[in-house]
Scaffold this motif. Structure first.
Motif, short mmCIF file in Angstrom:
data_model
loop_
_atom_site.label_atom_id
_atom_site.label_comp_id
_atom_site.label_asym_id
_atom_site.label_seq_id
_atom_site.Cartn_x
_atom_site.Cartn_y
_atom_site.Cartn_z
N GLY A 97 38.09 39.55 47.55
CA GLY A 97 39.33 39.71 46.99
C GLY A 97 39.82 40.99 47.67
N ALA A 155 42.18 41.57 49.83
CA ALA A 155 43.12 41.80 50.46
C ALA A 155 44.10 42.33 49.11
N GLY A 179 41.51 45.64 46.14
CA GLY A 179 40.52 45.28 47.32
C GLY A 179 40.85 46.22 48.48
N VAL A 226 41.04 35.04 50.13
CA VAL A 226 41.54 33.50 50.42
C VAL A 226 42.83 33.55 51.19
N VAL A 227 43.40 34.96 51.32
CA VAL A 227 44.72 35.34 51.99
C VAL A 227 44.54 36.54 52.65
N PRO A 230 36.54 42.21 43.08
CA PRO A 230 37.89 42.54 42.74
C PRO A 230 38.86 41.23 42.64
N PRO A 264 45.80 40.19 38.00
CA PRO A 264 45.95 41.19 37.35
C PRO A 264 46.92 40.79 36.08
N ILE A 305 37.59 31.59 39.38
CA ILE A 305 37.20 32.20 40.73
C ILE A 305 36.12 33.15 40.66
N LEU A 311 32.72 32.27 43.04
CA LEU A 311 32.15 33.21 44.03
C LEU A 311 30.68 33.87 43.59
N ILE A 347 34.36 43.39 38.97
CA ILE A 347 35.55 44.07 38.20
C ILE A 347 36.46 43.01 37.86
N ASN A 360 38.79 41.11 35.72
CA ASN A 360 38.66 40.66 34.07
C ASN A 360 38.99 39.43 33.81
N VAL A 379 36.12 41.39 32.11
CA VAL A 379 34.99 41.74 32.26
C VAL A 379 34.02 41.32 31.18
N HIS A 402 34.96 46.36 28.22
CA HIS A 402 36.17 46.68 28.84
C HIS A 402 37.53 45.96 28.54
N SER A 440 48.42 45.94 37.70
CA SER A 440 47.84 46.67 36.59
C SER A 440 47.18 47.92 37.50
P1 NAI Z 1 45.57 41.37 43.01
O1 NAI Z 1 46.33 40.19 42.67
O2 NAI Z 1 46.46 42.34 43.72
O3 NAI Z 1 44.39 40.98 44.11
C1 NAI Z 1 43.54 39.86 43.66
C2 NAI Z 1 43.10 39.31 45.08
O4 NAI Z 1 42.12 38.39 44.78
C3 NAI Z 1 44.12 38.78 45.86
O5 NAI Z 1 44.11 39.37 47.36
C4 NAI Z 1 43.95 37.25 45.93
O6 NAI Z 1 43.94 36.52 47.09
C5 NAI Z 1 42.25 37.46 45.62
N1 NAI Z 1 41.70 36.22 45.29
C6 NAI Z 1 42.12 35.17 44.55
N2 NAI Z 1 41.21 34.17 44.28
C7 NAI Z 1 40.42 34.71 45.17
C8 NAI Z 1 38.91 33.71 45.45
N3 NAI Z 1 38.69 32.59 45.03
N4 NAI Z 1 38.15 34.27 46.28
C9 NAI Z 1 38.58 35.61 46.82
N5 NAI Z 1 39.62 36.07 46.84
C10 NAI Z 1 40.44 35.89 45.66
O7 NAI Z 1 44.86 41.80 41.73
P2 NAI Z 1 44.29 43.27 41.51
O8 NAI Z 1 45.26 44.28 40.87
O9 NAI Z 1 43.68 43.64 42.96
O10 NAI Z 1 43.27 42.82 40.25
C11 NAI Z 1 42.11 42.24 40.54
C12 NAI Z 1 41.26 41.95 39.28
O11 NAI Z 1 40.70 43.28 38.93
C13 NAI Z 1 42.09 41.65 38.25
O12 NAI Z 1 41.26 40.39 37.54
C14 NAI Z 1 42.13 42.73 37.27
O13 NAI Z 1 42.68 42.40 35.79
C15 NAI Z 1 41.02 43.25 37.56
N6 NAI Z 1 40.95 44.93 37.01
C16 NAI Z 1 39.67 45.21 36.53
C17 NAI Z 1 39.62 46.58 36.12
C18 NAI Z 1 38.26 46.96 35.79
O14 NAI Z 1 38.34 48.08 35.21
N7 NAI Z 1 37.09 46.20 35.74
C19 NAI Z 1 40.65 47.41 36.43
C20 NAI Z 1 41.84 46.92 37.03
C21 NAI Z 1 41.86 45.69 37.16
#
Ligand code: NAI
Length: 338
Positions: A33, A35, A39, A60-61, A101, A105, A122, A126, A142, A144, A146, A202, A248
């Motif tokens: 994740g 990009a 990430g 994936v992008v 990650p 979000p 997803i 993975l 990471i 959610n 979690v 979380h 987020s």
């Molecule tokens: P985002 O949408 O900006 O990035 C997510 C990335 O995952 C994208 O680049 C997307 O292409 C990629 N992705 C989607 N499907 C995939 C797959 N099958 N394999 C690999 N990559 C894939 O989202 P963001 O803001 O980076 O958040 C990511 C996650 O982290 C969300 O689920 C969010 O809720 C969670 N999060 C967790 C926190 C924590 O404290 N544990 C805090 C903040 C966010």
């Protein structure tokens, strides 16, 4: 075809006589994740980490752009990019630590549980890859919610016969980072001096800061306790609302993810006394997973600490947290067992 694209240090941009540099000592880390909003800054910060010798960026992008960009940083880690499912095997093979990650979000009005339908699938995909290609790696999850994705990962690993509970950690570090910051504001001291244990899970009321165990030892009025607990529990929502549809927490999360990953790598390298909070397979409560302080070592989670003495406010919070957590854990387990 773009998904057959494998990128390594912008090799096509380097002169043919460029002397190839091998990876130095250190750990091999993959970001799945890479990009995304988290990430990208996470990849940048990991490229700056001297404990990392090889950094695999998978998405994936858009991995090509992020990889090309980050590979120009003059730090030691060798960066490689991987795009799409066909390259998951190469992204994961040989990794010591995998940070995930990947996934959508929240937007305003959403709970973390609203992300379940998309992110559960997803994380499953993975983790099936991890079970196959790097079953010994430490996993920092990471994505959610979690509270449900960690049980999903555990079930996937269990099914494949590779489950080692010491190696699967749900990242709750951002809750600790927020708690340290907000408590420092109230105490009017440097946040680097503050350590707040945050237990439970979380999401919302499952995030339980133990203000009675704050270091340095501090006392809070009932009003301060309520203000701090609520603000820590809603820290994520505060950011989601401020970003108004644009996602987020990403920057503070990348910071927290690196802080946590570094603790895991220090543990792997044999440092003694590395202790952080994480959401792990645990027997400190009747629930199968729970976040508490854990000691990190050569095998991941080497020791899980008990909750310690709780005051009445915290005991009430614990009951609420456990009720919601039980349902979220069950939902994750059922997703794989169904
Ligand atoms: P985002 O949408 O900006 O990035 C997510 C990335 O995952 C994208 O680049 C997307 O292409 C990629 N992705 C989607 N499907 C995939 C797959 N099958 N394999 C690999 N990559 C894939 O989202 P963001 O803001 O980076 O958040 C990511 C996650 O982290 C969300 O689920 C969010 O809720 C969670 N999060 C967790 C926190 C924590 O404290 N544990 C805090 C903040 C966010």
């Amino acid at each position: 075809h773009p998904t057959n694209f494998q990128m390594e240090e912008s090799s096509s941009l380097r002169p043919a006589n460029c002397r190839s540099k091998g990876a130095g000592p250190g750990f091999k880390v993959a970001i799945l994740g890479a990009a995304g909003g988290i990430g990208q800054p996470l990849s940048m910060l990991m490229k700056m980490n001297p404990l990392v010798s090889v950094l695999h960026l998978y998405d994936v992008v858009n991995t090509l752009g992020v990889m090309a960009d980050i590979s120009h940083m003059d730090t030691g880690a060798v960066v490689r990019g991987f795009l799409g499912q066909q390259q998951l095997e190469n992204a994961l093979t040989g990794m010591d630590l995998v940070i995930i990650p990947a996934g959508v979000p929240r937007k305003p009005g959403m709970t973390r549980d609203d992300l379940f339908n998309i992110n559960a699938g997803i994380v499953k995909t993975l983790c099936e890859g991890i079970a196959k290609y790097c079953p010994k790696a430490i996993v920092n999850l990471i994505s959610n919610p979690v509270n449900s994705t960690v049980p999903i990962a555990a079930e996937v690993f269990r099914k494949s016969g590779t489950y080692d509970p010491r190696r699967l950690l749900g990242v709750t570090m951002l809750d600790v980072v927020r708690a340290n910051t907000f408590v420092a504001e109230v105490l009017n001291i440097d946040p680097r001096e503050v350590n707040v244990p945050v237990i439970g899970g979380h999401a919302g009321v499952t995030i339980l800061p133990l203000l009675s165990q704050v270091k340095p030892p501090s006392t809070f009025t009932r009003e301060e306790t309520e203000y701090l607990t609520t603000r820590i529990q809603n820290g994520g929502t505060e950011v989601v609302e401020a970003k108004a549809g644009a996602g987020s927490a990403t920057l503070s999360m990348a910071y927290a993810a690196v802080k946590f990953a570094e603790a895991c790598l220090r543990g792997l390298s044999g440092d003694a006394g590395v202790i952080e909070c994480a959401f792990v397979d645990s027997q400190v409560t009747e629930l199968p997973f729970f976040a508490t302080k854990v000691r990190l070592g050569r095998n991941g989670v080497e020791e899980i600490f008990p909750l310690g003495p709780l005051n009445e406010y915290e005991r009430a919070g614990l009951e609420k947290a456990k009720e919601e957590l039980a349902a979220s854990i069950q939902k994750g387990v059922a997703f794989i067992r169904k």
